[in-house]
Design an enzyme around this catalytic site. Structure first.
Site, PDB file in Angstrom:
ATOM      1  N   CYS A 113       2.611 -57.339 214.999  1.00 26.78           N
ATOM      2  CA  CYS A 113       2.547 -58.810 214.964  1.00 26.78           C
ATOM      3  C   CYS A 113       2.657 -59.436 216.348  1.00 26.78           C
ATOM      4  O   CYS A 113       2.369 -60.616 216.519  1.00 26.78           O
ATOM      5  CB  CYS A 113       3.622 -59.368 214.042  1.00 26.78           C
ATOM      6  N   HIS A 253       5.259 -66.659 215.562  1.00 28.60           N
ATOM      7  CA  HIS A 253       4.608 -65.766 214.604  1.00 28.60           C
ATOM      8  C   HIS A 253       4.991 -66.208 213.196  1.00 28.60           C
ATOM      9  O   HIS A 253       6.167 -66.404 212.900  1.00 28.60           O
ATOM     10  CB  HIS A 253       5.062 -64.332 214.861  1.00 28.60           C
ATOM     11  N   ASN A 283       1.594 -63.872 206.232  1.00 29.20           N
ATOM     12  CA  ASN A 283       1.753 -63.198 207.518  1.00 29.20           C
ATOM     13  C   ASN A 283       0.462 -62.440 207.827  1.00 29.20           C
ATOM     14  O   ASN A 283       0.143 -61.455 207.160  1.00 29.20           O
ATOM     15  CB  ASN A 283       2.948 -62.243 207.417  1.00 29.20           C
TER      16      ASN A 283
HETATM   17  N1  ACO Z   1       9.191 -60.775 193.516  1.00 27.94           N
HETATM   18  C1  ACO Z   1      10.329 -60.773 192.801  1.00 27.94           C
HETATM   19  N2  ACO Z   1      11.421 -60.077 193.189  1.00 27.94           N
HETATM   20  C2  ACO Z   1      11.343 -59.392 194.338  1.00 27.94           C
HETATM   21  C3  ACO Z   1      10.174 -59.368 195.118  1.00 27.94           C
HETATM   22  C4  ACO Z   1       9.057 -60.099 194.657  1.00 27.94           C
HETATM   23  N3  ACO Z   1       7.892 -60.129 195.342  1.00 27.94           N
HETATM   24  N4  ACO Z   1      10.408 -58.605 196.189  1.00 27.94           N
HETATM   25  C5  ACO Z   1      11.669 -58.171 196.104  1.00 27.94           C
HETATM   26  N5  ACO Z   1      12.227 -58.642 194.993  1.00 27.94           N
HETATM   27  C6  ACO Z   1      13.572 -58.415 194.497  1.00 27.94           C
HETATM   28  C7  ACO Z   1      14.189 -57.145 195.043  1.00 27.94           C
HETATM   29  O1  ACO Z   1      13.771 -56.027 194.284  1.00 27.94           O
HETATM   30  C8  ACO Z   1      15.663 -57.439 194.901  1.00 27.94           C
HETATM   31  O2  ACO Z   1      16.021 -57.198 193.572  1.00 27.94           O
HETATM   32  P1  ACO Z   1      17.410 -56.464 193.241  1.00 27.94           P
HETATM   33  O3  ACO Z   1      18.465 -57.364 193.802  1.00 27.94           O
HETATM   34  O4  ACO Z   1      17.367 -56.380 191.759  1.00 27.94           O
HETATM   35  O5  ACO Z   1      17.324 -55.146 193.937  1.00 27.94           O
HETATM   36  C9  ACO Z   1      15.756 -58.937 195.138  1.00 27.94           C
HETATM   37  O6  ACO Z   1      14.430 -59.460 194.958  1.00 27.94           O
HETATM   38  C10 ACO Z   1      16.263 -59.310 196.521  1.00 27.94           C
HETATM   39  O7  ACO Z   1      15.585 -58.516 197.462  1.00 27.94           O
HETATM   40  P2  ACO Z   1      15.861 -58.672 198.979  1.00 27.94           P
HETATM   41  O8  ACO Z   1      15.022 -57.676 199.751  1.00 27.94           O
HETATM   42  O9  ACO Z   1      17.324 -58.727 199.262  1.00 27.94           O
HETATM   43  O10 ACO Z   1      15.264 -60.135 199.211  1.00 27.94           O
HETATM   44  P3  ACO Z   1      15.321 -60.984 200.510  1.00 27.94           P
HETATM   45  O11 ACO Z   1      15.973 -62.256 200.225  1.00 27.94           O
HETATM   46  O12 ACO Z   1      15.792 -60.202 201.695  1.00 27.94           O
HETATM   47  O13 ACO Z   1      13.797 -61.282 200.753  1.00 27.94           O
HETATM   48  C11 ACO Z   1      11.995 -60.544 202.118  1.00 27.94           C
HETATM   49  C12 ACO Z   1      12.890 -60.210 200.952  1.00 27.94           C
HETATM   50  C13 ACO Z   1      11.215 -61.785 201.794  1.00 27.94           C
HETATM   51  C14 ACO Z   1      11.019 -59.384 202.316  1.00 27.94           C
HETATM   52  C15 ACO Z   1      12.871 -60.748 203.367  1.00 27.94           C
HETATM   53  O14 ACO Z   1      13.740 -59.688 203.563  1.00 27.94           O
HETATM   54  C16 ACO Z   1      12.063 -60.950 204.580  1.00 27.94           C
HETATM   55  O15 ACO Z   1      11.386 -61.935 204.730  1.00 27.94           O
HETATM   56  N6  ACO Z   1      12.136 -60.023 205.555  1.00 27.94           N
HETATM   57  C17 ACO Z   1      11.365 -60.093 206.733  1.00 27.94           C
HETATM   58  C18 ACO Z   1      10.101 -59.445 206.409  1.00 27.94           C
HETATM   59  C19 ACO Z   1       9.038 -59.878 207.328  1.00 27.94           C
HETATM   60  O16 ACO Z   1       8.745 -61.035 207.469  1.00 27.94           O
HETATM   61  N7  ACO Z   1       8.452 -58.887 207.933  1.00 27.94           N
HETATM   62  C20 ACO Z   1       7.441 -59.098 208.785  1.00 27.94           C
HETATM   63  C21 ACO Z   1       8.019 -59.526 210.121  1.00 27.94           C
HETATM   64  S1  ACO Z   1       7.500 -58.550 211.337  1.00 27.94           S
HETATM   65  C22 ACO Z   1       5.923 -58.623 211.094  1.00 27.94           C
HETATM   66  O17 ACO Z   1       5.404 -59.680 210.923  1.00 27.94           O
HETATM   67  C23 ACO Z   1       5.200 -57.364 211.026  1.00 27.94           C
END
Ligand code: ACO
Length: 326
Positions: A113, A253, A283
Site C-alpha cells: 500500500c 492511504h 482499500n
Molecule cells: N463480517 C462480519 N463479521 C466479521 C467480519 C465480517 N466481514 N470479519 C470479521 N468478523 C468477525 C470476526 O470473526 C470476529 O468474530 P469473533 O469475535 O466471533 O471471533 C469479530 O468480527 C471481530 O473481529 P476483529 O478482527 O476483532 O474485528 P476488528 O474490529 O478488529 O475489525 C478489521 C477487523 C476491520 C479487519 C480491522 O482489524 C482492521 O481494519 N484492521 C486493519 C486492516 C487493514 O486496513 N489492513 C490494510 C492496511 S495495510 C494495507 O492497506 C495493505
C-alpha cells in the site's frame, strides 16, 4: 533548485461496483458490520480480461492529457503494484508499451500500500538529480484477484483501481518538498501473500492451503498502521519546519475509516483537512493515494501553493510520506 512538480493527475476504476449488500448475498457478513468497522460501502472490481496494466494505462493517459504532455516526452514510467500482470516483466513495461512511451525507462516498485509513495520518491530523486525531466508515476492494483472471497476477515476490505501523476522538472517553490521511506520486515507475516513466489510455488498442496491469497492479522496491522502513519507524517512536517496547521489537504492511504480517523487525530488534523473516499472504493492498496489526489484535484480542492501531505502504510511493513507544495 530543481523540483519535481505534479502537472497532471488521472485515475481509473473498473466499471463493476460490488456493494456490501452484494457481498451479504454470498458471505456471512452484513453491510452494517462492514460500514461500522471499516467505513466501506462499495468497491470496484475488474472484469474478466481486464488487468492491472489496463487500469494503470487509463489512469496514466488521463494524467498525461491533463499535463498536456506527449507520451514520447516521458523519461520514466514507475508503477507501484503488488498485483502486476506477470511476476515479471514489470507491469510498467506493459504500460510503457500501451502508452508508446518509447523514450522511457520503466520499472515496478513492490511496497504494497506504500507502493505509490515509494514509486514517487524514485521518480522525484531522478528528476531532482537532473537525470529525468518528465515521469509518469502510477499506483495500480487488482487486489480482488488475490483475496480469498471465502475469508470475511479480508475480502470485504479491498477493491481495484489505478491513479497516476505526471511529474515535471521545475524551478521554484512548487512541487514535491520531501519524501520519507521506512520499512520493518520483522513482522511481514502479519500481512502478506505466502504463495506463489519462488518460495511456495504452485502445487496441489499450496492450492489446497489457499496460499495464493492475501493473509492478514487485521488487529495487529491496525495498531502498527496508526503508529507508523502518525510517525512518518510528523517526520515529513518537521523536515519542512511545518506543523499540522500548515496542511491544506491530508491524503492518507485509504485503508479503513477508523485508521484514518485515529491517525488524523494523532497528527492534530481537523476533519476538513482530510480527504476520504474509502467509502466508495475500499482499500485499493497502491492506488488509493493517487486516486484520491486526482479526485481532489478535479473537484477543485487544490489551489496553487496548497500544502498537501501524503501518507501511506502497507505490507512489508512499509510506510512513507511525501509533502508537496501544489
Ligand atoms: N463480517 C462480519 N463479521 C466479521 C467480519 C465480517 N466481514 N470479519 C470479521 N468478523 C468477525 C470476526 O470473526 C470476529 O468474530 P469473533 O469475535 O466471533 O471471533 C469479530 O468480527 C471481530 O473481529 P476483529 O478482527 O476483532 O474485528 P476488528 O474490529 O478488529 O475489525 C478489521 C477487523 C476491520 C479487519 C480491522 O482489524 C482492521 O481494519 N484492521 C486493519 C486492516 C487493514 O486496513 N489492513 C490494510 C492496511 S495495510 C494495507 O492497506 C495493505
Amino acid at each position: 533548485m530543481i523540483r519535481a512538480r505534479i502537472t497532471g493527475t488521472g485515475s481509473y476504476v473498473p466499471e463493476k461496483v460490488l456493494t456490501n449488500l452484494d457481498i451479504e448475498k454470498f458471505l456471512d457478513t452484513s453491510d452494517e458490520w462492514i460500514r461500522t468497522r471499516t467505513g466501506i460501502s462499495e468497491r470496484h472490481v475488474v472484469a474478466d480480461g481486464e488487468y492491472t496494466s489496463d487500469l494503470a494505462t487509463n489512469a496514466a493517459r488521463r494524467a498525461l492529457e491533463m499535463a498536456g504532455v506527449d507520451a514520447k516526452e516521458i523519461d520514466l514510467v514507475v508503477v507501484g503494484t503488488i498485483t502486476g500482470d506477470y511476476p515479471w516483466p514489470a507491469t510498467a513495461c506493459v504500460v510503457q508499451r500501451n502508452l508508446e512511451a518509447l523514450n522511457a525507462g520503466a520499472f515496478d516498485v513492490s511496497a504494497a500500500c506504500s507502493g505509490f509513495l515509494y514509486a514517487l520518491s524514485c521518480a522525484v530523486d531522478r528528476i531532482e538529480a537532473g537525470r529525468a525531466k518528465k515521469a509518469v508515476v502510477i499506483g495500480a492494483e487488482t487486489l480482488t484477484r488475490i483475496i480469498d472471497w471465502e475469508d470475511r476477515n479480508t475480502c470485504v476490505l479491498f477493491g481495484d483501481a489505478a491513479g497516476a501523476v505526471v511529474l515535471e522538472a521545475s524551478e521554484g517553490e512548487h512541487g514535491v518538498l520531501s519524501t520519507h521511506l521506512h520499512a520493518d520486515g520483522t513482522q511481514l507475516e502479519l500481512l502478506y501473500q505466502p504463495g506463489f513466489g519462488t518460495r511456495l510455488m504452485p502445487s496441489e498442496e499450496t492450492l489446497a492451503k489457499r496460499d495464493y491469497f492475501l493473509k492478514m492479522q487485521g488487529n495487529e496491522v491496525f495498531k502498527v498502521a496508526v503508529r507508523s502513519l502518525t510517525e512518518v507524517a510528523n517526520i515529513a512536517l518537521k523536515a519542512n519546519s511545518m506543523t499540522a496547521a500548515d496542511v491544506d489537504l491530508f491524503i492518507p492511504h485509504q485503508a479503513n475509516i477508523r485508521i484514518l480517523d485515529a491517525t488524523s487525530k494523532r497528527i492534530g488534523l481537523k476533519e476538513n483537512q482530510v480527504y476520504i473516499n474509502v467509502d466508495r472504493f475500499g482499500n485499493t492498496s497502491a492506488a488509493t493515494i493517487p486516486l484520491a489526489l486526482d479526485e481532489a484535484n478535479r473537484a477543485g480542492r487544490l489551489k496553487s501553493g496548497d500544502i498537501v501531505l501524503l501518507d501511506a502504510f502497507g505490507g512489508g511493513f512499509t510506510w512513507a510520506a511525501a509533502l508537496l507544495r501544489w
